[in-house]
Write an enzyme that holds these catalytic residues in place. Structure first.
Site, PDB file in Angstrom:
ATOM      1  N   ALA A  99       0.841  -1.190   0.000  1.00  0.00           N
ATOM      2  CA  ALA A  99       0.000   0.000   0.000  1.00  0.00           C
ATOM      3  C   ALA A  99       0.878   1.242   0.000  1.00  0.00           C
ATOM      4  O   ALA A  99       2.054   1.195   0.353  1.00  0.00           O
ATOM      5  CB  ALA A  99      -0.904   0.001   1.229  1.00  0.00           C
ATOM      6  N   GLU A 123       3.567  -6.314   7.184  1.00  0.00           N
ATOM      7  CA  GLU A 123       2.880  -5.261   7.934  1.00  0.00           C
ATOM      8  C   GLU A 123       3.354  -5.130   9.384  1.00  0.00           C
ATOM      9  O   GLU A 123       3.339  -4.026   9.945  1.00  0.00           O
ATOM     10  CB  GLU A 123       1.362  -5.498   7.909  1.00  0.00           C
ATOM     11  CG  GLU A 123       0.686  -5.147   6.595  1.00  0.00           C
ATOM     12  CD  GLU A 123       0.704  -6.284   5.583  1.00  0.00           C
ATOM     13  OE1 GLU A 123       0.000  -6.184   4.571  1.00  0.00           O
ATOM     14  OE2 GLU A 123       1.438  -7.281   5.817  1.00  0.00           O
TER      15      GLU A 123
END
Length: 260
Positions: free
Chosen positions: A66, A135
């Site tokens: 992202a 993440e």
């Protein structure tokens, strides 16, 4: 339709969607996700499209995650909205699509990029691909279905190791644990993806859609997957595809299934 961050082409009956932010390693921002929703929805509604290939621009990345700059200052409520909107509009749209969607993984597939690939029905990786969910290195966890779909694909132990370490794996390891279906040379990743969609396109589109619904039912807690399969199986008998498929078998010819 013209997009800012996507390239779309139709080759034969296959819609190819290329995420086109090469300088950002095709990282996902909100506008890219919005455009993906539009492009995929358009392809699914087009009766002349039998399947979709999703890939990334350039040779380095499928999608390298992202666009962190967009959510660096988010609070809990904004984070919840980000994950919910992405899941509903893109990742679940891919997962529940009733036409085959193949991820052609041509390089890094990290974070949200790997989550897009896992939402697809089938994954083809180039020898150069590197895959991971990093993440935890940002103080986050996967938010677009990564904890769920990775576990479904590779099992709890492998999912725990990949998510908790945040480490990348190569394409061969991904194949070994069942994260991808095939590993091919980099210049064959698109052609292999198209080959699989073209094989599926020879079959009954209504039966393909029914099979996808039944398979997906097996992944939903509390869903009676066997009952879904029975119902989908039964409904096939009322279709023109069933009549054509049986007639072609008895007449020893290739079936010609009508398009929806």
């Amino acid at each position: 339709m013209t997009y800012q961050y996507l390239l779309t082409t139709i080759e034969g009956e296959i819609l190819k969607i290329t995420i086109n932010r090469e300088q950002k390693l095709n990282a996902l921002n909100r506008d890219t996700l919005r455009e993906l929703n539009q492009a995929i929805t358009t392809g699914l509604q087009d009766k002349n499209v039998t399947g979709i290939v999703i890939t990334g621009a350039g040779e380095k990345a499928f999608v390298a995650g992202a666009d962190i700059s967009e959510f660096a200052g988010f609070d809990e409520s904004q984070g919840r909205d980000l994950a919910t909107k992405g899941q509903l509009e893109v990742f679940n749209l891919i997962h529940h699509a009733e036409k085959p969607i193949v991820a052609a993984i041509n390089g890094f597939a990290l974070g949200g990029g790997l989550e897009i690939a896992m939402a697809c029905h089938i994954r083809i990786a180039s020898h150069t691909a590197r895959l991971g969910l990093p993440e935890v290195s940002l103080g986050l966890i996967p938010g677009y279905g990564g904890t769920q779909r990775l576990t479904q694909l590779v099992g709890r132990g492998n999912a725990m190791e990949l998510i908790l370490t945040g480490n990348m794996i190569n394409a061969e390891k991904a194949l070994q644990i069942g994260l991808v279906n095939h590993v091919v040379p980099a210049d064959e990743v698109i052609s292999k993806s198209e080959e699989i969609i073209n094989d599926i396109a020879k079959r009954s589109p209504r039966a393909v859609a029914a099979a996808i619904r039944a398979i997906n039912a097996s992944l939903v807690a509390g869903e009676q997957g066997f009952n879904v399969e029975i119902n989908e199986f039964a409904k096939c008998f009322a279709t023109a595809d069933f009549q054509e498929g049986v007639a072609a078998f008895l007449e020893r010819r290739q079936p010609q299934f009508p398009k929806e």
